[in-house]
Design a protein around this motif. Structure first.
Motif, PDB file in Angstrom:
ATOM      1  N   PRO A  35       0.818  -1.223   0.000  1.00  0.00           N
ATOM      2  CA  PRO A  35       0.000   0.000   0.000  1.00  0.00           C
ATOM      3  C   PRO A  35       0.847   1.266   0.000  1.00  0.00           C
ATOM      4  O   PRO A  35       0.422   2.289  -0.531  1.00  0.00           O
ATOM      5  N   ALA A  36       2.034   1.185   0.587  1.00  0.00           N
ATOM      6  CA  ALA A  36       2.887   2.367   0.601  1.00  0.00           C
ATOM      7  C   ALA A  36       3.287   2.761  -0.814  1.00  0.00           C
ATOM      8  O   ALA A  36       3.308   3.945  -1.157  1.00  0.00           O
ATOM      9  N   GLY A  37       3.568   1.784  -1.657  1.00  0.00           N
ATOM     10  CA  GLY A  37       3.984   2.088  -3.024  1.00  0.00           C
ATOM     11  C   GLY A  37       2.831   2.337  -3.963  1.00  0.00           C
ATOM     12  O   GLY A  37       2.831   3.299  -4.734  1.00  0.00           O
ATOM     13  N   LYS A  38       1.824   1.491  -3.918  1.00  0.00           N
ATOM     14  CA  LYS A  38       0.740   1.566  -4.895  1.00  0.00           C
ATOM     15  C   LYS A  38      -0.261   2.674  -4.593  1.00  0.00           C
ATOM     16  O   LYS A  38      -0.540   3.526  -5.436  1.00  0.00           O
ATOM     17  N   LEU A  39      -0.818   2.665  -3.390  1.00  0.00           N
ATOM     18  CA  LEU A  39      -1.893   3.601  -3.088  1.00  0.00           C
ATOM     19  C   LEU A  39      -1.381   5.030  -2.931  1.00  0.00           C
ATOM     20  O   LEU A  39      -2.085   5.984  -3.289  1.00  0.00           O
ATOM     21  N   ASP A  40      -0.174   5.196  -2.416  1.00  0.00           N
ATOM     22  CA  ASP A  40       0.357   6.551  -2.313  1.00  0.00           C
ATOM     23  C   ASP A  40       0.645   7.140  -3.685  1.00  0.00           C
ATOM     24  O   ASP A  40       0.439   8.333  -3.910  1.00  0.00           O
ATOM     25  N   SER A  41       1.100   6.324  -4.611  1.00  0.00           N
ATOM     26  CA  SER A  41       1.327   6.818  -5.973  1.00  0.00           C
ATOM     27  C   SER A  41       0.016   7.224  -6.633  1.00  0.00           C
ATOM     28  O   SER A  41      -0.072   8.273  -7.282  1.00  0.00           O
ATOM     29  N   MET A  42      -1.015   6.413  -6.468  1.00  0.00           N
ATOM     30  CA  MET A  42      -2.309   6.744  -7.060  1.00  0.00           C
ATOM     31  C   MET A  42      -2.941   7.952  -6.384  1.00  0.00           C
ATOM     32  O   MET A  42      -3.545   8.795  -7.049  1.00  0.00           O
ATOM     33  N   ILE A  73       5.985  16.495 -12.017  1.00  0.00           N
ATOM     34  CA  ILE A  73       6.201  15.913 -10.683  1.00  0.00           C
ATOM     35  C   ILE A  73       5.551  14.537 -10.610  1.00  0.00           C
ATOM     36  O   ILE A  73       6.143  13.578 -10.092  1.00  0.00           O
ATOM     37  N   VAL A  74       4.348  14.408 -11.155  1.00  0.00           N
ATOM     38  CA  VAL A  74       3.651  13.118 -11.166  1.00  0.00           C
ATOM     39  C   VAL A  74       4.458  12.082 -11.946  1.00  0.00           C
ATOM     40  O   VAL A  74       4.631  10.945 -11.507  1.00  0.00           O
ATOM     41  N   VAL A  75       4.996  12.470 -13.096  1.00  0.00           N
ATOM     42  CA  VAL A  75       5.793  11.549 -13.908  1.00  0.00           C
ATOM     43  C   VAL A  75       7.035  11.099 -13.141  1.00  0.00           C
ATOM     44  O   VAL A  75       7.369   9.912 -13.108  1.00  0.00           O
ATOM     45  N   PHE A  76       7.719  12.029 -12.499  1.00  0.00           N
ATOM     46  CA  PHE A  76       8.928  11.664 -11.756  1.00  0.00           C
ATOM     47  C   PHE A  76       8.611  10.762 -10.561  1.00  0.00           C
ATOM     48  O   PHE A  76       9.367   9.842 -10.257  1.00  0.00           O
ATOM     49  N   VAL A  77       7.494  10.995  -9.897  1.00  0.00           N
ATOM     50  CA  VAL A  77       7.110  10.122  -8.787  1.00  0.00           C
ATOM     51  C   VAL A  77       6.773   8.729  -9.300  1.00  0.00           C
ATOM     52  O   VAL A  77       7.120   7.725  -8.678  1.00  0.00           O
ATOM     53  N   PHE A  78       6.093   8.639 -10.458  1.00  0.00           N
ATOM     54  CA  PHE A  78       5.782   7.334 -11.024  1.00  0.00           C
ATOM     55  C   PHE A  78       7.036   6.575 -11.433  1.00  0.00           C
ATOM     56  O   PHE A  78       7.036   5.353 -11.462  1.00  0.00           O
ATOM     57  N   ILE A  79       8.104   7.278 -11.738  1.00  0.00           N
ATOM     58  CA  ILE A  79       9.368   6.616 -12.065  1.00  0.00           C
ATOM     59  C   ILE A  79      10.110   6.202 -10.796  1.00  0.00           C
ATOM     60  O   ILE A  79      10.639   5.099 -10.704  1.00  0.00           O
ATOM     61  N   THR A  80      10.125   7.077  -9.805  1.00  0.00           N
ATOM     62  CA  THR A  80      10.948   6.818  -8.626  1.00  0.00           C
ATOM     63  C   THR A  80      10.278   5.952  -7.562  1.00  0.00           C
ATOM     64  O   THR A  80      10.973   5.248  -6.831  1.00  0.00           O
ATOM     65  N   SER A  81       8.958   5.983  -7.451  1.00  0.00           N
ATOM     66  CA  SER A  81       8.288   5.230  -6.392  1.00  0.00           C
ATOM     67  C   SER A  81       8.476   3.717  -6.515  1.00  0.00           C
ATOM     68  O   SER A  81       8.826   3.067  -5.523  1.00  0.00           O
ATOM     69  N   PRO A  82       8.280   3.105  -7.692  1.00  0.00           N
ATOM     70  CA  PRO A  82       8.546   1.663  -7.779  1.00  0.00           C
ATOM     71  C   PRO A  82      10.016   1.322  -7.552  1.00  0.00           C
ATOM     72  O   PRO A  82      10.332   0.292  -6.947  1.00  0.00           O
ATOM     73  N   THR A  83      10.898   2.203  -7.991  1.00  0.00           N
ATOM     74  CA  THR A  83      12.328   1.966  -7.786  1.00  0.00           C
ATOM     75  C   THR A  83      12.666   2.004  -6.301  1.00  0.00           C
ATOM     76  O   THR A  83      13.410   1.152  -5.805  1.00  0.00           O
ATOM     77  N   ALA A  84      12.127   2.973  -5.593  1.00  0.00           N
ATOM     78  CA  ALA A  84      12.386   3.073  -4.158  1.00  0.00           C
ATOM     79  C   ALA A  84      11.781   1.892  -3.401  1.00  0.00           C
ATOM     80  O   ALA A  84      12.421   1.336  -2.494  1.00  0.00           O
ATOM     81  N   THR A  85      10.571   1.487  -3.775  1.00  0.00           N
ATOM     82  CA  THR A  85       9.945   0.336  -3.117  1.00  0.00           C
ATOM     83  C   THR A  85      10.762  -0.929  -3.339  1.00  0.00           C
ATOM     84  O   THR A  85      10.966  -1.725  -2.417  1.00  0.00           O
ATOM     85  N   ALA A  87      13.980  -1.066  -3.904  1.00  0.00           N
ATOM     86  CA  ALA A  87      15.215  -0.945  -3.128  1.00  0.00           C
ATOM     87  C   ALA A  87      14.973  -1.255  -1.647  1.00  0.00           C
ATOM     88  O   ALA A  87      15.800  -1.901  -0.996  1.00  0.00           O
ATOM     89  N   ILE A  88      13.833  -0.835  -1.118  1.00  0.00           N
ATOM     90  CA  ILE A  88      13.516  -1.116   0.284  1.00  0.00           C
ATOM     91  C   ILE A  88      13.272  -2.601   0.496  1.00  0.00           C
ATOM     92  O   ILE A  88      13.735  -3.192   1.484  1.00  0.00           O
ATOM     93  N   VAL A  89      12.569  -3.252  -0.436  1.00  0.00           N
ATOM     94  CA  VAL A  89      12.351  -4.707  -0.341  1.00  0.00           C
ATOM     95  C   VAL A  89      13.683  -5.434  -0.429  1.00  0.00           C
ATOM     96  O   VAL A  89      13.934  -6.388   0.328  1.00  0.00           O
ATOM     97  N   ASP A  90      14.544  -5.010  -1.314  1.00  0.00           N
ATOM     98  CA  ASP A  90      15.863  -5.633  -1.448  1.00  0.00           C
ATOM     99  C   ASP A  90      16.675  -5.483  -0.161  1.00  0.00           C
ATOM    100  O   ASP A  90      17.349  -6.424   0.261  1.00  0.00           O
ATOM    101  N   ALA A  91      16.564  -4.322   0.476  1.00  0.00           N
ATOM    102  CA  ALA A  91      17.264  -4.131   1.751  1.00  0.00           C
ATOM    103  C   ALA A  91      16.700  -5.055   2.823  1.00  0.00           C
ATOM    104  O   ALA A  91      17.453  -5.596   3.646  1.00  0.00           O
ATOM    105  N   GLY A  92      15.384  -5.276   2.820  1.00  0.00           N
ATOM    106  CA  GLY A  92      14.779  -6.194   3.781  1.00  0.00           C
ATOM    107  C   GLY A  92      15.225  -7.624   3.553  1.00  0.00           C
ATOM    108  O   GLY A  92      15.486  -8.372   4.500  1.00  0.00           O
ATOM    109  N   VAL A  93      15.324  -8.029   2.291  1.00  0.00           N
ATOM    110  CA  VAL A  93      15.797  -9.381   1.968  1.00  0.00           C
ATOM    111  C   VAL A  93      17.244  -9.546   2.409  1.00  0.00           C
ATOM    112  O   VAL A  93      17.612 -10.561   3.008  1.00  0.00           O
ATOM    113  N   ARG A  94      18.058  -8.548   2.132  1.00  0.00           N
ATOM    114  CA  ARG A  94      19.485  -8.629   2.523  1.00  0.00           C
ATOM    115  C   ARG A  94      19.666  -8.617   4.036  1.00  0.00           C
ATOM    116  O   ARG A  94      20.630  -9.179   4.546  1.00  0.00           O
TER     117      ARG A  94
END
Length: 109
Positions: A35-42, A73-85, A87-94
């Motif tokens: 929800p942090a990645g999907k719903l906040d972007s929408m 701003i919307v376009v840049f958030v749509f590019i960066t939000s999935p990338t950040a999510t 990266a956070i999941v990858d950090a949790g796995v590591r």
């Protein structure tokens, strides 16, 4: 045009509220990121679209440029939000965080 802008902003707030509730209610780190990645972007897309429409009421060059900046701003958030999510999941796995499993359900080996 004001009613359209208000409708978009209210829908955006609805998505932000759903994302906040999802972050609080989901059981583990990985499911909270959804929800942090999907719903906040929408929510951001809807509310900033409403703001861009509201600014265009006074149709002038500065209003068009401001609305264009909002859409960038919307376009840049749509590019960066999935990338950040990701990266956070990858950090949790590591870090070795295990996903939540329902009580009573075990993985079959």
């Amino acid at each position: 045009m004001t009613i359209t802008a208000v409708i978009f902003i209210v829908i955006g707030l609805f998505f932000f509220t759903g994302g906040s509730i999802g972050i609080l209610r989901f059981p583990d780190f990985y499911s909270r990121l959804h929800p942090a990645g999907k719903l906040d972007s929408m929510g951001l897309f809807m509310s900033l679209t409403g703001m861009g429409i509201y600014i265009l009421q006074d149709f002038s060059l500065s209003a068009v440029l401001t609305s264009l900046k909002i859409m960038l701003i919307v376009v840049f958030v749509f590019i960066t939000s999935p990338t950040a999510t990701h990266a956070i999941v990858d950090a949790g796995v590591r870090a070795g965080l295990e996903p939540w499993t329902a009580p009573g359900k075990r993985e079959k080996s």
